[in-house]
Design a protein around this motif. Structure first.
Motif, PDB file in Angstrom:
ATOM      1  N   VAL A  93     -13.027  -4.780  11.847  1.00  0.00           N
ATOM      2  CA  VAL A  93     -11.622  -4.710  11.657  1.00  0.00           C
ATOM      3  C   VAL A  93     -11.195  -3.654  12.939  1.00  0.00           C
ATOM      4  CG1 VAL A  93      -9.675  -4.053  10.176  1.00  0.00           C
ATOM      5  CG2 VAL A  93     -11.781  -4.918   9.090  1.00  0.00           C
ATOM      6  N   ILE A 123     -13.234   5.598  -1.010  1.00  0.00           N
ATOM      7  CA  ILE A 123     -13.933   5.582   0.240  1.00  0.00           C
ATOM      8  C   ILE A 123     -13.361   6.723   0.919  1.00  0.00           C
ATOM      9  CG2 ILE A 123     -12.769   4.568   2.552  1.00  0.00           C
ATOM     10  CD1 ILE A 123     -12.496   1.939   1.007  1.00  0.00           C
ATOM     11  N   ARG A 137     -19.011  13.164   6.281  1.00  0.00           N
ATOM     12  CA  ARG A 137     -18.648  14.090   7.433  1.00  0.00           C
ATOM     13  C   ARG A 137     -19.018  15.480   7.290  1.00  0.00           C
ATOM     14  NH1 ARG A 137     -13.455  10.502   7.718  1.00  0.00           N
ATOM     15  NH2 ARG A 137     -14.316   8.886   9.220  1.00  0.00           N
ATOM     16  N   LEU A 156     -23.266   7.571  13.177  1.00  0.00           N
ATOM     17  CA  LEU A 156     -22.652   6.581  12.193  1.00  0.00           C
ATOM     18  C   LEU A 156     -23.351   6.409  10.941  1.00  0.00           C
ATOM     19  CD1 LEU A 156     -20.464   4.247  12.500  1.00  0.00           C
ATOM     20  CD2 LEU A 156     -22.514   2.883  13.120  1.00  0.00           C
ATOM     21  N   ARG A 187       0.640  -1.297  -0.020  1.00  0.00           N
ATOM     22  CA  ARG A 187      -0.152  -0.002   0.064  1.00  0.00           C
ATOM     23  C   ARG A 187       0.778   1.194  -0.241  1.00  0.00           C
ATOM     24  NH1 ARG A 187      -1.511   2.955   4.670  1.00  0.00           N
ATOM     25  NH2 ARG A 187      -0.368   2.122   6.560  1.00  0.00           N
ATOM     26  N   ASP A 221     -17.421   7.425  10.643  1.00  0.00           N
ATOM     27  CA  ASP A 221     -18.039   7.900  11.864  1.00  0.00           C
ATOM     28  C   ASP A 221     -18.093   9.328  11.482  1.00  0.00           C
ATOM     29  OD1 ASP A 221     -17.965   8.444  14.752  1.00  0.00           O
ATOM     30  OD2 ASP A 221     -15.620   8.493  14.852  1.00  0.00           O
ATOM     31  N   SER A 264     -16.993  -2.592   9.494  1.00  0.00           N
ATOM     32  CA  SER A 264     -16.876  -1.618  10.387  1.00  0.00           C
ATOM     33  C   SER A 264     -15.248  -1.514  11.003  1.00  0.00           C
ATOM     34  CB  SER A 264     -17.571  -1.962  11.588  1.00  0.00           C
ATOM     35  OG  SER A 264     -17.619  -1.110  12.527  1.00  0.00           O
ATOM     36  N   SER A 265     -14.717  -0.566  10.214  1.00  0.00           N
ATOM     37  CA  SER A 265     -13.155  -0.503  10.612  1.00  0.00           C
ATOM     38  C   SER A 265     -12.994   0.544  11.699  1.00  0.00           C
ATOM     39  CB  SER A 265     -12.494   0.003   9.460  1.00  0.00           C
ATOM     40  OG  SER A 265     -11.157   0.096   9.789  1.00  0.00           O
ATOM     41  N   LEU A 266     -12.189   0.102  12.723  1.00  0.00           N
ATOM     42  CA  LEU A 266     -11.929   0.968  13.798  1.00  0.00           C
ATOM     43  C   LEU A 266     -10.537   1.491  13.612  1.00  0.00           C
ATOM     44  CD1 LEU A 266     -13.724  -0.827  16.828  1.00  0.00           C
ATOM     45  CD2 LEU A 266     -14.328   1.303  15.642  1.00  0.00           C
ATOM     46  N   VAL A 314     -19.460   0.655   4.070  1.00  0.00           N
ATOM     47  CA  VAL A 314     -18.141   1.144   4.905  1.00  0.00           C
ATOM     48  C   VAL A 314     -18.838   2.053   5.955  1.00  0.00           C
ATOM     49  CG1 VAL A 314     -16.045   2.143   5.120  1.00  0.00           C
ATOM     50  CG2 VAL A 314     -16.422   0.812   2.947  1.00  0.00           C
ATOM     51  N   ALA A 315     -18.804   1.580   7.143  1.00  0.00           N
ATOM     52  CA  ALA A 315     -19.320   2.339   8.258  1.00  0.00           C
ATOM     53  C   ALA A 315     -18.317   3.693   8.547  1.00  0.00           C
ATOM     54  CB  ALA A 315     -19.074   1.666   9.688  1.00  0.00           C
ATOM     55  N   LYS A 321      -7.223  -2.888  14.961  1.00  0.00           N
ATOM     56  CA  LYS A 321      -5.823  -2.303  14.765  1.00  0.00           C
ATOM     57  C   LYS A 321      -4.843  -3.295  14.473  1.00  0.00           C
ATOM     58  CE  LYS A 321      -2.085   0.713  16.538  1.00  0.00           C
ATOM     59  NZ  LYS A 321      -1.922   1.808  17.767  1.00  0.00           N
ATOM     60  N   ALA A 322      -4.128  -3.280  13.601  1.00  0.00           N
ATOM     61  CA  ALA A 322      -3.123  -4.378  13.225  1.00  0.00           C
ATOM     62  C   ALA A 322      -1.952  -4.199  14.150  1.00  0.00           C
ATOM     63  CB  ALA A 322      -2.559  -3.850  11.622  1.00  0.00           C
ATOM     64  N   LEU A 374      -3.538  -8.510  11.349  1.00  0.00           N
ATOM     65  CA  LEU A 374      -4.828  -7.507  11.254  1.00  0.00           C
ATOM     66  C   LEU A 374      -6.097  -8.236  12.019  1.00  0.00           C
ATOM     67  CD1 LEU A 374      -6.166  -4.641  10.302  1.00  0.00           C
ATOM     68  CD2 LEU A 374      -6.907  -6.178   8.148  1.00  0.00           C
ATOM     69  N   SER A 412     -16.327   9.136   2.418  1.00  0.00           N
ATOM     70  CA  SER A 412     -16.124   9.504   4.117  1.00  0.00           C
ATOM     71  C   SER A 412     -16.060  11.048   4.299  1.00  0.00           C
ATOM     72  CB  SER A 412     -15.129   8.740   4.578  1.00  0.00           C
ATOM     73  OG  SER A 412     -13.605   8.995   4.155  1.00  0.00           O
TER      74      SER A 412
HETATM   75  N1  CAO Z   1      -4.641  -1.120  11.585  1.00  0.00           N
HETATM   76  C1  CAO Z   1      -3.566  -0.085  11.655  1.00  0.00           C
HETATM   77  N2  CAO Z   1      -3.607   1.109  10.997  1.00  0.00           N
HETATM   78  C2  CAO Z   1      -4.769   1.183  10.283  1.00  0.00           C
HETATM   79  C3  CAO Z   1      -5.768   0.379  10.191  1.00  0.00           C
HETATM   80  C4  CAO Z   1      -5.810  -0.734  10.812  1.00  0.00           C
HETATM   81  N3  CAO Z   1      -6.588  -1.785  11.135  1.00  0.00           N
HETATM   82  N4  CAO Z   1      -6.690   0.856   9.519  1.00  0.00           N
HETATM   83  C5  CAO Z   1      -6.163   2.082   9.106  1.00  0.00           C
HETATM   84  N5  CAO Z   1      -5.054   2.433   9.522  1.00  0.00           N
HETATM   85  C6  CAO Z   1      -4.248   3.509   9.505  1.00  0.00           C
HETATM   86  C7  CAO Z   1      -4.509   4.163   8.121  1.00  0.00           C
HETATM   87  O1  CAO Z   1      -3.417   3.657   7.295  1.00  0.00           O
HETATM   88  C8  CAO Z   1      -3.975   5.349   8.368  1.00  0.00           C
HETATM   89  O2  CAO Z   1      -2.714   5.806   8.590  1.00  0.00           O
HETATM   90  P1  CAO Z   1      -1.725   6.502   7.173  1.00  0.00           P
HETATM   91  O3  CAO Z   1      -2.665   7.897   7.042  1.00  0.00           O
HETATM   92  O4  CAO Z   1      -0.632   6.489   8.044  1.00  0.00           O
HETATM   93  O5  CAO Z   1      -1.876   5.370   6.102  1.00  0.00           O
HETATM   94  C9  CAO Z   1      -4.851   5.794   9.662  1.00  0.00           C
HETATM   95  O6  CAO Z   1      -5.016   4.640  10.214  1.00  0.00           O
HETATM   96  C10 CAO Z   1      -6.029   6.563   9.536  1.00  0.00           C
HETATM   97  O7  CAO Z   1      -6.866   5.845   8.877  1.00  0.00           O
HETATM   98  P2  CAO Z   1      -8.427   6.229   8.546  1.00  0.00           P
HETATM   99  O8  CAO Z   1      -9.346   5.856   9.769  1.00  0.00           O
HETATM  100  O9  CAO Z   1      -8.367   7.758   8.456  1.00  0.00           O
HETATM  101  O10 CAO Z   1      -8.822   5.771   7.177  1.00  0.00           O
HETATM  102  P3  CAO Z   1      -9.326   4.229   6.884  1.00  0.00           P
HETATM  103  O11 CAO Z   1      -9.479   4.168   5.321  1.00  0.00           O
HETATM  104  O12 CAO Z   1      -8.788   3.236   7.628  1.00  0.00           O
HETATM  105  O13 CAO Z   1     -10.947   4.296   7.566  1.00  0.00           O
HETATM  106  C11 CAO Z   1     -13.185   5.240   7.601  1.00  0.00           C
HETATM  107  C12 CAO Z   1     -11.882   5.147   6.783  1.00  0.00           C
HETATM  108  C13 CAO Z   1     -14.254   6.023   6.997  1.00  0.00           C
HETATM  109  C14 CAO Z   1     -13.660   3.892   7.880  1.00  0.00           C
HETATM  110  C15 CAO Z   1     -12.789   5.828   9.022  1.00  0.00           C
HETATM  111  O14 CAO Z   1     -12.252   7.070   8.818  1.00  0.00           O
HETATM  112  C16 CAO Z   1     -13.819   5.825  10.008  1.00  0.00           C
HETATM  113  O15 CAO Z   1     -14.888   6.617  10.016  1.00  0.00           O
HETATM  114  N6  CAO Z   1     -13.903   4.643  10.885  1.00  0.00           N
HETATM  115  C17 CAO Z   1     -14.731   4.715  12.107  1.00  0.00           C
HETATM  116  C18 CAO Z   1     -15.737   3.759  11.642  1.00  0.00           C
HETATM  117  C19 CAO Z   1     -16.683   3.221  12.824  1.00  0.00           C
HETATM  118  O16 CAO Z   1     -16.895   4.126  13.815  1.00  0.00           O
HETATM  119  N7  CAO Z   1     -16.997   1.998  13.028  1.00  0.00           N
HETATM  120  C20 CAO Z   1     -17.588   1.573  14.244  1.00  0.00           C
HETATM  121  C21 CAO Z   1     -18.980   1.208  13.726  1.00  0.00           C
HETATM  122  S1  CAO Z   1     -19.738   0.452  14.946  1.00  0.00           S
HETATM  123  O17 CAO Z   1     -19.918   1.406  16.067  1.00  0.00           O
END
Ligand code: CAO
Length: 250
Positions: free
Chosen positions: A195, A146, A154, A126, A66, A121, A171-173, A118-119, A197-198, A215, A150
């Motif tokens: 998903v 994405i 927001r 949400l 990546r 925040d 749902s990625s945290l 894609v969820a 944190k890795a 991951l 997103s």
């Molecule tokens: N492990 C480690 N690092 C990670 C990761 C993971 N699983 N996922 C993302 N990262 C890193 C990214 O690479 C980025 O770092 P760099 O800029 O250095 O590359 C940093 O974390 C921030 O990423 P991001 O959150 O801005 O972007 P994303 O594409 O991973 O996610 C989105 C986009 C829209 C899903 C996210 O911004 C978001 O809103 N997440 C919250 C969703 C949520 O609330 N889910 C819970 C729902 S249930 O209540």
């Protein structure tokens, strides 16, 4: 199938407490999105017999890949774009995950398209943005989409047309923290992939030990439609796809 409101019928009433009797308080009204989400989450939690299965994917190569892609294209590529692509591959291999029960619970509707939610925040709550036709898009295009959807979500929210018709939700945290969680299925979908944190973890390879970036994947599935062994196979398949990022960007 029981109507979800019938499942509420025998519950005792919600406790009404005068919190101010115990100390200072402040009342914050919920946003419109928070109120809507609360209703949907409660319905889905009560109506779906759901189980969460946990696994992890080796994303050591993906992480290098990546960074390379981001450098070559100038697009910010997070692991999430690869997860969308790997999930799409999983849905093709396991069509039961790309399905919904009809409203009467008598038939399974299997979808031949691959739209992944894609969820996101947002300050007002949400939202789930649906990325369409993921089978026809590459990782960089997905990352770009994405990022833009997103940002839009927001800034000004999303129209309903951007949030309907998804096959399965992620749902990625991200990099916030945590090792696993139990995401709630976004009905009428039959599974959701969480998903977290890795983390770098030691891996024993013969006599040597090397460090791999792992991951965590948390797959919640509707047990009426999917059995545990298939959920485990699905998670292994998605994890395997993530460990071979080159195959996802071909
Ligand atoms: N492990 C480690 N690092 C990670 C990761 C993971 N699983 N996922 C993302 N990262 C890193 C990214 O690479 C980025 O770092 P760099 O800029 O250095 O590359 C940093 O974390 C921030 O990423 P991001 O959150 O801005 O972007 P994303 O594409 O991973 O996610 C989105 C986009 C829209 C899903 C996210 O911004 C978001 O809103 N997440 C919250 C969703 C949520 O609330 N889910 C819970 C729902 S249930 O209540």
């Amino acid at each position: 199938m029981n109507h979800p409101s019938a499942l509420h019928a025998d519950l005792p009433p919600w406790p009404e407490v005068d919190f101010a009797a115990f100390g200072e308080t402040e009342t914050l009204p919920l946003s419109r999105i928070q109120k809507l989400t609360a209703g949907y989450l409660t319905r889905n939690w009560l109506a779906i017999p759901q189980v969460t299965h946990h696994d992890e994917a080796d994303i050591t190569s993906l992480d290098a890949c990546r960074s390379r892609l981001a450098q070559d294209t100038g697009t910010r590529v997070t692991p999430l774009a690869f997860v969308v692509k790997a999930l799409e591959e999983g849905l093709r291999e396991f069509p039961r995950f790309n399905a919904s029960l009809d409203a009467g619970g008598q038939n399974l509707i299997v979808k031949k398209y691959f739209h992944i939610g894609v969820a996101v925040d947002t300050p007002s709550g949400l939202l789930v943005a649906v990325i369409r036709d993921c089978d026809k898009k590459g990782v960089v295009e997905l990352a770009d989409e994405i990022g833009s959807v997103s940002a839009r979500a927001r800034q000004k929210g999303l129209p309903m047309s951007d949030m309907v018709g998804g096959c399965m939700t992620i749902s990625s945290l991200g990099n916030i923290g945590g090792t696993a969680f139990s995401p709630i299925i976004n009905a009428p979908e039959v599974a959701i992939l969480g998903v977290t944190k890795a983390q770098w973890k030691p891996h024993r390879d013969g006599d040597a030990t090397d460090w791999r970036l792992m991951l965590p994947l948390s797959l919640t599935y509707d047990h009426r439609v999917i059995n545990g062994a298939d959920a485990a196979r699905f998670a292994v398949h998605v994890a395997d796809a993530l460990s071979r990022p080159e195959s996802l960007i071909e």
